[in-house]
Design a protein around this motif. Sequence first.
Motif, mmCIF file in Angstrom:
data_model
loop_
_atom_site.group_PDB
_atom_site.id
_atom_site.type_symbol
_atom_site.label_atom_id
_atom_site.label_comp_id
_atom_site.label_asym_id
_atom_site.label_seq_id
_atom_site.Cartn_x
_atom_site.Cartn_y
_atom_site.Cartn_z
ATOM 1 N N ALA A 272 0.832 -1.214 0.000
ATOM 2 C CA ALA A 272 0.000 0.000 0.000
ATOM 3 C C ALA A 272 0.862 1.259 0.000
ATOM 4 O O ALA A 272 0.554 2.253 -0.705
ATOM 5 C CB ALA A 272 -0.931 -0.012 1.206
ATOM 6 N N THR A 273 1.932 1.252 0.767
ATOM 7 C CA THR A 273 2.823 2.419 0.830
ATOM 8 C C THR A 273 3.490 2.676 -0.512
ATOM 9 O O THR A 273 3.556 3.819 -1.003
ATOM 10 C CB THR A 273 3.888 2.203 1.917
ATOM 11 N N THR A 274 4.007 1.613 -1.138
ATOM 12 C CA THR A 274 4.661 1.757 -2.440
ATOM 13 C C THR A 274 3.681 2.276 -3.485
ATOM 14 O O THR A 274 4.026 3.144 -4.321
ATOM 15 C CB THR A 274 5.246 0.401 -2.885
ATOM 16 N N LYS A 275 2.464 1.764 -3.468
ATOM 17 C CA LYS A 275 1.456 2.228 -4.420
ATOM 18 C C LYS A 275 1.149 3.715 -4.226
ATOM 19 O O LYS A 275 1.036 4.481 -5.204
ATOM 20 C CB LYS A 275 0.190 1.390 -4.259
ATOM 21 N N LEU A 276 1.013 4.126 -2.946
ATOM 22 C CA LEU A 276 0.741 5.529 -2.656
ATOM 23 C C LEU A 276 1.879 6.425 -3.143
ATOM 24 O O LEU A 276 1.657 7.491 -3.751
ATOM 25 C CB LEU A 276 0.530 5.707 -1.152
#
Length: 409
Positions: free
Chosen positions: A47-51
Amino acid sequence: MRSDPDRVLLSRARRVMALQTAAAITVSLLVLGFLALIVVVHSQNTATTKLLKQTAATTDDVNDPPPDVWIFKQHPDGTVEASEDAPEGLPDHSVLDRVRADGMPVTTTIGGREGGYRALTRLRGDQVVQVVTSRHEQHDELERLLGALAVGEFVGLLVALLSAALLARRATAPLAQALARQRHFVADASHELRTPLTQLHTRAQLLQMDLRAGADLANVTSDVDHLVTGTRHLGEVVDDLLLSSQLSRRDDARLPVDIKAVAADVLANQADRAEAQEVELGLRAGTAGPFVVAGHHAALRRVLTALVDNALSHTPAGGHVRIDVGRSGATITVVVRDDGTGFDPADTERIFARFARGGDHDQRRFGLGLALAREVITGHGGTIEAWGRPGHGAAFTIRLPAAAGGDTA
């Protein structure tokens, strides 16, 4: 006071089983917790990488970034434009310079309190964009997860220990009962064998003394008769012990057995004893035959022998012992009755226990015969019931399923 070896062995087995089971459950919980932690961390990182990628690809300026996200832009002249309220120590200038030099995007972790920061730095046009997000929410979530897993492991360990102890106790209960029955059986069998062996030894000593004293044949006849009687009693006890040990191992092959013929054979073999005791034997059969059951001839014969022997043992001179054989539908009924001393109705069930004794005022021992009779009849799919009254005799009623066809082999 010495501990019972069997009890010590069972206690040790229960402890080992409980610990092994608890350990297996605990390891399973640890593996599940570890897998859950891996899944959560992976989900957080994804989720962090996508954000970071979405923000870096779509942002046009450093204003109004998503919550807990900061944007930094390095211009060609080296100046850096930053979002408001950016944490101290950001951006990471070394990474900005490296990406400007080689042009490759870089994802890094920047140290700090409560998990630090996650940063994506990439070249966009002539500017280097660095998007940084705080990891404190992921850090707090992981702490909550680890706390929940620790509590779960502790509770699971307690439940595992209690459950394992209960399961171990239940698992070893049949073994404890078997060991207890074995001890009781050996003790009772030894007691049962001691009496005929002692009598045989005494009679043999008397016979030896008479023979050494030069007694003639007429004087030793009585001792010889007693020896023969004693060996018969001893043989009956041994037969009962052997039958007891073979019941659980008997195969399932059964043949048609004519109960009426077995009863007649048993009475014929007991005729001499009954005559010596002045007891009348009788056999009465109904007209609804044939009286054929599927079973083991030797075992059923031993049952009727035990019942007739019991009846003769408790019937005085002038009494009667009779076997009634009948049939009602698919059920064969055999009743062994006598008009002897009878027994207390309170002992109706207890007399079927191995080596049971009579009541408070009755010192009789019933040996193995009646106990084995019930085991054999139950093993043949039937039932056996006892009736008795002090001074009014006793009756033992056997009910067995009739064999299909009704013809003996």
